[in-house]
Design a protein around this motif. Structure first.
Motif, PDB file in Angstrom:
ATOM      1  N   PRO A 498     -38.795   3.875   3.609  1.00  0.00           N
ATOM      2  CA  PRO A 498     -38.472   5.091   4.355  1.00  0.00           C
ATOM      3  C   PRO A 498     -37.880   6.148   3.432  1.00  0.00           C
ATOM      4  CG  PRO A 498     -36.927   3.330   4.874  1.00  0.00           C
ATOM      5  CD  PRO A 498     -37.971   2.737   3.976  1.00  0.00           C
ATOM      6  N   THR A 499     -38.323   7.361   3.609  1.00  0.00           N
ATOM      7  CA  THR A 499     -37.737   8.446   2.828  1.00  0.00           C
ATOM      8  C   THR A 499     -36.502   8.927   3.558  1.00  0.00           C
ATOM      9  OG1 THR A 499     -39.015  10.091   4.005  1.00  0.00           O
ATOM     10  CG2 THR A 499     -40.003   9.166   2.008  1.00  0.00           C
ATOM     11  N   PRO A 500     -35.581   9.559   2.864  1.00  0.00           N
ATOM     12  CA  PRO A 500     -34.394  10.045   3.558  1.00  0.00           C
ATOM     13  C   PRO A 500     -34.765  11.131   4.559  1.00  0.00           C
ATOM     14  CG  PRO A 500     -34.382  10.712   1.256  1.00  0.00           C
ATOM     15  CD  PRO A 500     -35.565   9.842   1.433  1.00  0.00           C
ATOM     16  N   GLY A 501     -33.915  11.252   5.574  1.00  0.00           N
ATOM     17  CA  GLY A 501     -34.163  12.250   6.602  1.00  0.00           C
ATOM     18  C   GLY A 501     -33.971  13.649   6.059  1.00  0.00           C
ATOM     19  N   ASN A 502     -34.544  14.605   6.759  1.00  0.00           N
ATOM     20  CA  ASN A 502     -34.440  15.987   6.318  1.00  0.00           C
ATOM     21  C   ASN A 502     -34.315  16.877   7.544  1.00  0.00           C
ATOM     22  OD1 ASN A 502     -34.475  18.290   4.805  1.00  0.00           O
ATOM     23  ND2 ASN A 502     -36.726  18.396   4.756  1.00  0.00           N
ATOM     24  N   HIS A 513     -26.686  12.969   5.898  1.00  0.00           N
ATOM     25  CA  HIS A 513     -28.004  12.828   5.339  1.00  0.00           C
ATOM     26  C   HIS A 513     -27.980  11.932   4.103  1.00  0.00           C
ATOM     27  CE1 HIS A 513     -31.090  15.308   2.803  1.00  0.00           C
ATOM     28  NE2 HIS A 513     -31.441  14.070   2.904  1.00  0.00           N
ATOM     29  N   ALA A 516     -27.274   8.385   5.106  1.00  0.00           N
ATOM     30  CA  ALA A 516     -28.421   7.709   5.699  1.00  0.00           C
ATOM     31  C   ALA A 516     -29.393   7.261   4.623  1.00  0.00           C
ATOM     32  CB  ALA A 516     -29.124   8.652   6.677  1.00  0.00           C
ATOM     33  N   GLU A 519     -28.068   4.291   2.744  1.00  0.00           N
ATOM     34  CA  GLU A 519     -28.170   3.092   3.546  1.00  0.00           C
ATOM     35  C   GLU A 519     -29.589   2.559   3.522  1.00  0.00           C
ATOM     36  OE1 GLU A 519     -25.622   2.221   7.386  1.00  0.00           O
ATOM     37  OE2 GLU A 519     -27.194   3.677   7.720  1.00  0.00           O
TER      38      GLU A 519
END
Lengths: 539, 697
Positions: A498-502, A513, A516, A519
């Protein structure tokens, strides 16, 4: 601890009892065997109660070491000792064994003393396999464990027992020869026969590949993995009830234990290299054997095929290279040991009454055998992995771990919960539900007190493991962590990454951000390239 | 001790005692115990709910027992209570308590009553575990627990082959959904590193825009997770594609249908989407899918419900359709409205099922409406309570379009109209139009049930059950009818094409049969539920869907969209009127077809024979699935067994080696008899060789 050789005593008691059985009559042999297995159970509980599972406790406990002889600079020893994995599998063995003796109480009529001796010998060899810390000792116990099983199938088995034990023999022969050669090679390379030392030894990558394959040949057959599983249905069908219980309950765990003790810690790079082979065979096994189980007409064959499907979850979890996978694999092994053992006992109960395993010969047992129906239902539900039972915890953790390594494998593995429900409920419907139309079935009495005492404790254990598995997870927590750390250098990346949220409001959420993202890459071994670089970019 | 512990575990304890005692205490004690436990749980639940109505109550989490710790994965047994849970608590415990009570009468002739009551209480326990879950795994525990109870209750009459098949189907189809749920949990754990629901919901906004790999493709992370979880919800809530088990589940005793397959278990999917709503809010794609699936199910099930002749199946399809409403409400972001409809639907749908049960009881287990008619004078209390349920489900009320007059109506009027208006206000006109059209269909099929059952002339003479009953009354009493129920019911359950065109053409006459009103123990639950069906909408709509009050009440337990709830009030007048107009059209056409001009329905059916057959056969989903999945599974299984295991692996494996050995002129007989010694010998040789090698090296 304290230098008291409890493991040796656990081996000695059944040994003495086995000899005593041979000199006793049928009745005496039964009581001797029951007594000895119960003493071993009590000692096992003592082991468990005194096992130090606190963080920082020694990995190997109850260690015994007596040097036997040395050859060419390699010392061989009577070396015993257990970690959490071994403890739990020993517990499984000593828990099931008195139940097996009880299950054979009336079902075995010929050559009872020899039979009881063979069962006790099986117990010795199983405890020995799990407790051995010396390569040679392990080999003797591991391979020797099959000899009493051949006897049990070959002498006390069904009509086609010769073919079954011959098949069993052919399959295991090949694997054991390859494993022996691999072990010799290991002695040569590492210069020690001590299993703990070998687990810390780094074999050259080239060696690892071949050693891994040789061990795989042996463990895959024991597991059994597709396509070397076809001995299992025949062996089960021909074995007497107690033989099936031991076979499914404990002997099938030898393969998984082997992966855990040898393949993973000793050959991490090769394990990573062949992860896809294991995953592929496991995926095929889940779907293939579940579908085959669906169309079986013989109860024991059906449960035998379901075992292959369940064991595939074990191999998936083991090769997921993370805590959940390994914990889950161990829990499936323990849970499956109890549940499939119990299911074979359930088959035995009605086989003793009607002398057939044909599913269609039964039906409507809920009417005249309500206690039996209730327990059979519980074990059926445990087998399909209903939460609250032992198998759920294992399957859930195992597949959660697998998901981290490969979503496709986890997806196919999880379809097993659909197919498993289909074949088990279809079995339950044909045996227990429906109307009571056959006169001989109607005449079958409900469970006797003896049979209740066989199934009741397993039922309690199944629920215990489902509701409070901490008792079982705690002893192996440190071992799992050590194993994961040991193999982490080779752990392949998962495919999720999963890529980090944006979020749109990036500045306002900047902190959350970053957390997350951190993690995500921390919990996900995969993470490595994609997530980590994205993570870096986020800062 | 926290009351929530008693609420959740009393039913479990009662179930264990009733189930395991196995008739040792007779049947009265287990019944008292389970019913008493449920009444106590209900009495403890209402204060919690009423307290939450005041609003602003912080959620509480009561730990029970540690469950699993593996690596970074931890989850415990714990009971969460917040506004969302409180709503579910009263729904579950109230309906369950009433169904327990009702079953005293309905099941009075059954020899296995302790088992039945034990299953009912076990179900209630599992459902309570589901709604009090604070982590996804405990929710899954409850999820599977209610599945088990549903399986056992559908198959309660386990002698009937049709009940067995329905039970297995329910479990296996649900497992297809569970596959999605489990993968959703795995993915959630991978992304968020936890299965703790509040933590996930708090972190979800931070993952917007993230992508994730799955099966070789890359998806938006939150969309993937929401859709996987939603597949689970589709299974449990019988949404289009995974709905096929619900109508068959009617094989179970009718109180079961009321509790599990109408009021509680099937709404678990809606509950789950609402519980995870902050996460769903982050994915417009997932929301779109939820809306689409909900609307499609809503429409599909209503069309099938139009033509079914079995009274329970009509209500089952109606349930399926109403669940569709709840889902598209959630899909357009009106979670408050979804939960409101769940709440009111629980009362009026349980009422309709229990009323149908009372009719079936009166008609000697006949379930086919073609053999009903003219019953309203015979069983008046049942009639009036069913009427209350019908007024509620069809949404009878006065819309708030007149000056100075607030909207007022039966329960479904408030909740369903709110959904329809919310669809418009949220800017999803397609969902709005589906909602309005289905309101018409709902009205039609619901009134059709009332008219066919209670009005017109008696058509009882054609029923085998009635003939049997009349025959029994003259012959040998009353007790034989449970045994022959299966065969007769099977006949009733398979409306073959031959019957298709003869919707209402049964033989008229009473055959000398005298239906009897149900005992009070069955009527009291009906009356209490009627009160809910009449008043629950008006009394509670403020808390569930009004912008300020609602935000205060929900207090963050769902992603309550106060803005949308405000906008609902501003929709054009014709939008507000549309559902009521549709309802009236449905009522009018049902009246015309079944009362005004009897025979009209049959004429329409024969004029549109293809369409009618298509609907009567439920769009052929069962046939399609049989062809696609069931039969291939068995065929492939057989192929793999015979051609794979025996024909290939064994042939070239062990048997092939044996043949080779034979060819090599080593007698197999010798090998077979001496294999053990051979093996031990080889082992010994191997060991010796090994040691020699080591020494040499």
């Amino acid at each position: 601890m304290s230098g008291f050789p409890i493991l040796s005593i656990m081996l000695a008691i059944p040994a003495i009892a086995a000899v005593a059985c041979l000199f006793a009559g049928a009745k005496g042999a039964r009581w001797i065997a029951l007594g000895a297995t119960l003493i071993d159970l009590a000692l096992g509980i003592w082991l468990w109660a005194h096992f130090d599972a606190s963080p920082g406790a020694a990995q190997w406990q109850y260690v015994e070491h007596v040097r036997l002889f040395g050859i060419g600079g390699v010392d061989f020893a009577w070396a015993l000792g257990i970690d959490g994995f071994a403890l739990l599998l020993i517990m499984l063995s000593v828990f099931l064994m008195p139940i097996c003796i009880g299950a054979s109480w009336t079902a075995i009529e010929k050559r009872v003393p020899e039979y009881m001796a063979a069962m006790l010998l099986t117990l010795i060899l199983m405890i020995g396999t799990f407790a051995a810390q010396d390569l040679l000792l392990f080999y003797v116990f591991f391979e020797g464990g099959l000899i009493p099983m051949y006897l049990i199938i070959g002498i006390w088995g069904g009509a086609n027992r010769i073919y079954a034990s011959y098949k069993f023999f052919l399959y295991t022969l090949l694997g054991s020869l390859l494993m022996l050669i691999a072990m010799i090679a290991m002695l040569l390379n590492a210069g020690t026969a001590s299993i703990p030392a070998l687990m810390a030894h780094d074999f050259p990558a080239q060696w690892q590949t071949w050693l891994w394959l040789a061990f795989f040949a042996s463990f895959a057959v024991k597991m059994p993995m597709w396509p070397v599983h076809t001995w299992l249905p025949d062996a089960h069908v021909q074995a007497p009830t107690a033989g099936s219980v031991i076979l499914a309950g404990v002997l099938l765990k030898l393969g998984g234990y082997g992966f855990l003790r040898f393949s993973l810690p000793m050959f991490p790079e090769a394990s990573a290299q062949f992860m896809w082979l294991v995953f592929a065979l496991s995926c095929v096994a889940v779907v293939y054997t579940s579908l085959v189980a669906l169309v079986q007409t013989d109860m024991k064959k059906l449960i035998a095929y379901s075992s292959v499907a369940h064991m595939a979850i074990v191999t998936m979890g083991l090769f997921a290279f993370n805590e959940q996978g390994i914990d889950g694999a161990m829990m499936v092994m323990l849970g499956h040991g109890l549940v499939s053992g119990a299911l074979f006992l359930c088959v035995g109960v009605i086989y003793d009454r009607l002398h057939t395993r044909e599913i269609d010969r039964y039906g409507g047992l809920a009417i005249n055998m309500p206690r039996y129906a209730t327990l059979f239902l519980l074990f059926t539900m445990a087998s399909v992995g209903l939460p609250g039972t032992s198998n759920f915890v294992g399957e859930f953790l195992g597949l959660a771990g697998t998901y981290k390594a490969s979503t496709l494998t986890a997806f196919i593995g999880t379809t097993g919960i659909i197919l498993g429900a289909a074949y088990m409920l279809w079995l339950f419907r044909r045996v227990v539900w429906g109307d009571l139309t056959k006169d001989d079935v109607r005449a079958m009495p409900d469970l006797s007190m003896r049979e209740l005492w066989l199934l009741g404790p397993i039922a309690a254990a199944v629920l215990w493991m489902g509701v409070y598995p901490e008792s079982f997870l705690a002893p192996m927590r440190a071992d799992t962590a050590r194993l994961v750390e040991r193999v982490s250098r080779a752990a392949p990346a998962g495919d999720s990454r999963p890529t980090p949220g944006n979020p749109a409001a990036a500045p306002a959420h900047g902190e959350g951000h970053g957390a997350a993202a951190g993690e995500a890459s921390a919990t996900n071994h995969s993470g490595a390239p994609a997530a980590a670089s994205a993570h870096g970019g986020a800062h | 001790m926290s009351p929530i512990l008693l609420i959740v575990f009393l039913p479990l304890i009662a179930a264990a005692i009733a189930g395991l005692s196995n008739k040792a205490f007779g049947s009265v004690l287990p019944k008292l115990l389970t019913t008493g436990a449920l009444i106590a749980a209900c009495a403890l639940s209402w204060p919690i709910f009423l307290e939450h109505l005041h609003g602003g109550i912080a959620p509480t989490v009561t730990p029970v027992l540690h469950w699993v710790s593996s690596g970074t994965m931890h989850f415990t047994w714990e009971l969460r209570v917040d506004a969302l849970t409180a709503v579910m608590l009263v729904v579950i415990t109230s309906v369950s308590a009433l169904v327990h009570l009702y079953s005293w009468g309905y099941m009075s002739e059954d020899p296995d009553q302790p088992r039945f009551f034990a299953y009912l209480s076990l179900f209630t326990f599992a459902m309570l575990m589901l709604v009090t879950a604070n982590n996804l795994v405990q929710m899954f525990f409850g999820w599977e627990g209610v599945g088990l109870a549903s399986y056992l209750l559908i198959g309660f009459w386990f002698r009937k082959p049709s009940a067995n098949a329905a039970a297995i189907k329910a479990f296996v189809v649900n497992r297809v959904g569970d596959l999605g749920f489990m993968l959703g949990i795995f993915g959630t754990f991978l992304v968020f590193g936890t299965v703790d629901i509040p933590t996930i919901l708090a972190a979800a906004p931070g993952m917007a825009g993230s992508t994730i790999g799955f099966l070789g493709y890359r998806f938006d992370t939150l969309t993937l997770l929401c859709l996987l979880l939603f597949v689970g919800a589709m299974g449990k809530s019988a949404q289009l594609g995974l709905h096929t088990w619900l109508p068959d589940a009617m094989e179970g005793p009718t109180p079961v249908s009321a509790l599990i397959h109408a009021a509680t278990m099937v709404t678990a999917g809606v509950f789950m989407v609402c519980r995870m709503s902050p996460m769903f809010e982050m994915s417009p794609t997932a929301m779109g899918v939820v809306t689409f699936v909900g609307a499609a199910t809503c429409l599909f099930a209503a069309t099938v419900g139009l033509v079914q002749t079995d009274i329970k199946r009509v209500i089952a399809y109606s349930t399926c359709s109403q669940l569709g409403y709840m889902f598209f409400a959630a899909g357009v972001g009106a979670y408050g409205a979804a939960m409101f409809h769940l709440f009111t639907h629980a009362f009026f749908k349980a009422l309709l099922f229990l009323g149908a049960g009372s009719v079936i009881h009166a008609m000697h287990h006949e379930q086919d409406m073609r053999f009903y008619g003219g019953l309203w004078k015979k069983i008046p209390l049942t009639y009036w309570t069913m009427m209350a349920g019908t007024l509620a489900i069809t949404g009878v009320g006065i819309p708030g379009v007149f000056d100075g007059v607030a909207a007022i109506g039966f329960a479904g009027f408030h909740s369903k109209d709110a959904i329809i208006e919310a669809a418009w206000a949220a800017g999803v006109p397609s969902a709005f139009w589906v909602g309005v059209f289905v309101a018409l269909l709902t009205s039609f099929y619901s009134w059709r049930v009332v008219f066919l059952t209670f009005h017109g002339k008696p058509r009882w003479a054609g029923s085998e059950h009635i003939q049997h009953a009349v025959h029994d009354a003259h012959g040998h009493g009353h007790d034989a009818h449970h045994d022959d129920q299966p065969s007769a019911e099977d006949a009733g359950h398979a409306p073959d094409a031959h019957h298709a065109g003869h919707d209402d053409h049964a033989v008229e006459g009473t055959a000398g049969y005298h239906p009897h009103e149900s005992p009070w123990v069955m009527l009291v639950p009906l009356l209490l539920l009627s009160m809910g069906a009449i008043a629950a909408g008006y009394v509670f709509h403020g808390f569930f869907i009004e912008a300020e009050e609602g935000a205060h009440f929900w207090n963050g337990s769902i992603a309550f969209n106060a803005h949308l709830m405000h906008a609902m009030h501003g929709v054009p007048t014709w939008v507000k009127l549309s559902a009521t107009v549709a309802m009236l059209l449905g009522l009018g056409s049902a009246w015309y077809a079944y009362i005004g001009k009897p025979g009209f329905a049959a004429a329409v059916a024969s004029n549109f024979r293809v369409l009618h057959t298509f609907l009567l056969n439920k769009w052929y989903f069962d046939e399609l699935y049989n062809f696609l999945f069931v039969r291939p599974a068995f065929a492939i299984g057989r192929l793999l067994w015979k051609a794979g295991d025996e024909g290939t692996i064994d042939r070239f494996g062990p048997n092939g080696i044996a043949r080779l050995v034979q060819l090599g002129s080593v007698g197999t007989a010798r090998l077979q008899s001496g294999y053990l010694y051979t093996y031990a010998f080889i082992m010994l040789i191997g060991l010796t060789a090994a040691l020699t090698w080591v020494i040499a090296g």
